[in-house]
Write an enzyme that holds these catalytic residues in place. Structure first.
Site, PDB file in Angstrom:
ATOM      1  N   MET A   1       9.531 129.557  31.522  1.00 45.92           N
ATOM      2  CA  MET A   1       8.416 128.778  31.650  1.00 45.92           C
ATOM      3  C   MET A   1       8.548 127.625  32.227  1.00 45.92           C
ATOM      4  O   MET A   1       9.568 127.066  32.735  1.00 45.92           O
ATOM      5  CB  MET A   1       7.866 128.391  30.164  1.00 45.92           C
ATOM      6  CG  MET A   1       7.921 129.535  29.296  1.00 45.92           C
ATOM      7  SD  MET A   1       6.299 130.463  29.542  1.00 45.92           S
ATOM      8  CE  MET A   1       5.249 129.453  28.349  1.00 45.92           C
ATOM      9  N   CYS A   2       7.524 126.888  32.705  1.00 44.11           N
ATOM     10  CA  CYS A   2       7.454 125.722  33.459  1.00 44.11           C
ATOM     11  C   CYS A   2       7.018 124.732  32.825  1.00 44.11           C
ATOM     12  O   CYS A   2       6.876 124.558  31.666  1.00 44.11           O
ATOM     13  CB  CYS A   2       6.570 126.017  34.833  1.00 44.11           C
ATOM     14  SG  CYS A   2       6.577 127.515  35.636  1.00 44.11           S
ATOM     15  N   GLU A   3       6.888 123.406  33.399  1.00 48.18           N
ATOM     16  CA  GLU A   3       6.234 122.074  32.978  1.00 48.18           C
ATOM     17  C   GLU A   3       5.458 121.535  33.912  1.00 48.18           C
ATOM     18  O   GLU A   3       5.564 121.533  35.144  1.00 48.18           O
ATOM     19  CB  GLU A   3       7.660 121.189  32.448  1.00 48.18           C
ATOM     20  CG  GLU A   3       8.656 121.742  31.528  1.00 48.18           C
ATOM     21  CD  GLU A   3       8.973 120.618  30.534  1.00 48.18           C
ATOM     22  OE1 GLU A   3       8.817 119.530  30.629  1.00 48.18           O
ATOM     23  OE2 GLU A   3      10.202 120.899  29.981  1.00 48.18           O
TER      24      GLU A   3
END
Length: 279
Positions: A1-3
């Site tokens: 996942m990303c931020e």
């Protein structure tokens, strides 16, 4: 996942301090090492500075320079990537930008969306991510709905509706802006805070760095910061509820709603002054 990371303010403000903390998570204190990007609208909201790299932000000379001298803007959006859909490549790095309704739009996403998202002919992705495809789909929905890009209330309603539909495909934590306001939505994880007078000190969670905002602001400044995970250890971060969408203008929340829930009324003090309202 990303931020994700975003700023919305009532006066041109740099995002260097927050971007410094986010960058550390791009390969040093976090695993999001598959690229990064920072988009900042010029104070008038019409021009855009967009810089991206398919490299870890924590070890990027360019990212370090931006943390030192990030552009001052009313809206900035940043992203660090952990590739789940699409190869590690520049065209797959967020934020993405497109022109629609005579405006430049910027979008960044954290999450995974399942299934093929149907697209028309007007907006097509350059890369291979589900995120950019979702962005193109959103712009097509706005176009088909005939939404006036100068009407923030109508835009919020349509964007929130799009967010609810995309959330049915998986995780949709996202940021979108036309340089005048900032729309944010979350199905799983997103936090926000507002900095206003009296300003205090803030300490990054990922780096021993502290800033006294009272020394670099005026009493009239209002700044909203949004981040996937809280970036500081000594400020009050508010979590988004699942399915919640917020629209920020001038550093303050002007619209708020949840999937399947009636809109939440905003206290009078949170309404931006007329000078900062979107025409």
């Amino acid at each position: 996942m990303c931020e994700l990371l975003a700023l919305n303010a009532n006066t041109p403000t740099d995002m260097g301090f927050s971007f410094r903390g986010l960058s550390r998570r791009g390969g040093a204190t976090g695993e999001h090492a598959d690229g990064w990007g920072l988009a900042s609208f010029t104070p008038g909201g019409h021009g855009l500075t967009l810089l991206r790299e398919e490299a870890p932000a924590a070890f990027s000379v360019l990212a370090d320079q931006l943390a030192e001298r990030s552009p001052k803007a009313l809206v900035s959006i940043a992203h660090i990537r952990k590739a789940t859909r699409g190869v590690v490549a520049l065209e797959n790095c967020h934020p993405f930008s497109r022109c629609w309704g005579g405006q430049t739009w910027v979008f960044a996403h954290n999450g995974d969306l399942q299934g093929a998202i149907p697209l028309g002919d007007h907006h097509r992705p350059f890369g291979s991510t589900d995120s950019e495809t979702a962005f193109c789909w959103i712009l097509e929905q706005l176009e088909q709905a005939g939404v006036n890009p100068q009407n923030p209330g109508a835009l919020f309603d349509q964007l929130h509706h799009c967010a609810a539909q995309l959330a049915e495909r998986g995780t949709f934590n996202a940021l979108i802006s036309n340089g005048q306001w900032l729309f944010a939505t979350a199905t799983s994880k997103l936090h926000w805070l507002t900095r206003r007078a009296p300003f205090c000190k803030a300490t990054l969670a990922d780096l021993p760095l502290q800033v006294d905002f009272s020394a670099v602001t005026t009493a009239n400044d209002v700044v909203a910061i949004l981040s996937t995970e809280p970036l500081t250890t000594d400020e009050h971060w508010q979590p988004f509820q699942a399915g919640e969408s917020l629209l920020f203008c001038g550093g303050q929340v002007i619209h708020r709603s949840r999937h399947g829930v009636r809109p939440v009324p905003i206290p009078a003090r949170s309404q931006p002054a007329p000078a900062h309202e979107v025409p």
